[in-house]
Design a protein around this motif. Structure first.
Motif, PDB file in Angstrom:
ATOM      1  N   TYR A 142      24.782 -24.514  -9.675  1.00 49.23           N
ATOM      2  CA  TYR A 142      23.559 -23.551 -10.089  1.00 49.23           C
ATOM      3  C   TYR A 142      23.608 -23.057  -8.742  1.00 49.23           C
ATOM      4  N   VAL A 143      23.847 -21.705  -9.039  1.00 51.99           N
ATOM      5  CA  VAL A 143      24.709 -20.405  -8.543  1.00 51.99           C
ATOM      6  C   VAL A 143      23.206 -19.474  -8.235  1.00 51.99           C
ATOM      7  N   VAL A 144      22.765 -19.435  -7.142  1.00 51.17           N
ATOM      8  CA  VAL A 144      21.458 -18.021  -6.968  1.00 51.17           C
ATOM      9  C   VAL A 144      22.843 -17.060  -6.134  1.00 51.17           C
ATOM     10  N   TYR A 145      21.930 -15.639  -6.838  1.00 51.71           N
ATOM     11  CA  TYR A 145      22.438 -14.123  -6.755  1.00 51.71           C
ATOM     12  C   TYR A 145      21.516 -13.207  -6.673  1.00 51.71           C
ATOM     13  N   ASP A 146      21.887 -12.255  -5.817  1.00 50.35           N
ATOM     14  CA  ASP A 146      20.932 -11.125  -5.614  1.00 50.35           C
ATOM     15  C   ASP A 146      21.689 -10.171  -7.148  1.00 50.35           C
ATOM     16  N   GLY A 147      20.612  -9.363  -7.488  1.00 49.20           N
ATOM     17  CA  GLY A 147      20.865  -9.297  -9.305  1.00 49.20           C
ATOM     18  C   GLY A 147      21.429  -8.120  -9.000  1.00 49.20           C
ATOM     19  N   ALA A 148      20.982  -6.789  -7.733  1.00 46.80           N
ATOM     20  CA  ALA A 148      21.262  -5.864  -7.296  1.00 46.80           C
ATOM     21  C   ALA A 148      22.796  -6.188  -6.437  1.00 46.80           C
ATOM     22  N   ASN A 149      23.109  -7.165  -6.052  1.00 44.80           N
ATOM     23  CA  ASN A 149      24.529  -7.696  -5.358  1.00 44.80           C
ATOM     24  C   ASN A 149      25.073  -8.781  -5.920  1.00 44.80           C
TER      25      ASN A 149
END
Length: 213
Positions: A142-149
């Motif tokens: 499961y990967v969480v990431y910044d939608g803008a970056n």
């Protein structure tokens, strides 16, 4: 002058290389799971298609500003016959093992979904596995990431270890005791009964599904 500029440039590269991202992934008790493998052990449910195992992870925004966080699931290994899904702001439908290696993929409309997480705040990702009659292991990232970056990200690997559902022979007089309960690191397990002609396997699992024995 050139030597000074070179030193400054190298220092900037080193600092940049060791900078941390904006997210940390925690368990329910605040333990750091970022970049780690978490193994959940549980039984299958051959006669109950609605039975599921769930593992919750907590996403923390370590910055001081709000971030529109997105989550994707990568199926690292599949277990035939199982279904999986997760919830982050919205709950997605069940997916059969092997059906979607990455979800949501960039072309999926669900890839537009996000949860705005305030600076220093947390949000929970609920992950689920429907084992059905399957026995074996399956692993997800499961990967969480910044939608803008999108390169600003963190991940955790969750492995489900599914064993056959146990059955109880009512003809066997079996008494089980664990003392002390709860315990810190040591306990005495006592089994009293007639085990003749039977193979005995003991698994000790905590309330979070983590196997200790």
């Amino acid at each position: 002058m050139k030597n000074i500029l070179l030193s400054i440039s190298l220092s900037a590269i080193i600092i940049s290389g060791f900078s941390q991202g904006s997210f940390q992934i925690l368990n329910d008790h605040g333990g750091d799971l970022t970049g780690a493998l978490y193994t959940f052990s549980g039984q299958n449910a051959p006669t109950d298609p609605f039975f599921k195992h769930d593992v919750d992870i907590v996403v923390k925004n370590t910055t001081g500003a709000a971030i529109d966080a997105k989550v994707k699931r990568i199926e690292l290994s599949e277990l035939s016959g199982t279904f999986n899904y997760f919830c982050f702001g919205v709950c997605y439908g069940q997916m059969a093992a092997g059906a979607n290696y990455i979800f949501p993929a960039p072309s999926d409309p669900e890839s537009l979904d996000y949860v705005s997480v305030a600076g220093g705040a947390t949000s929970t990702v609920n992950t689920y596995l429907v084992p059905n009659a399957a026995v074996g292991t399956t692993k997800f990232r499961y990967v969480v990431y910044d939608g803008a970056n999108p390169s600003d990200s963190a991940y955790v690997d969750i492995e489900f270890d599914i064993t056959p559902a146990s059955s109880v022979d009512e003809r066997t007089n079996l008494n089980v005791s664990l003392f002390p309960n709860p315990c810190d690191d040591r306990a005495i397990l006592t089994l009293d009964g007639d085990f003749s002609g039977n193979d005995l396997e003991v698994n000790l699992v905590d309330i979070l599904g983590k196997k200790h024995l």
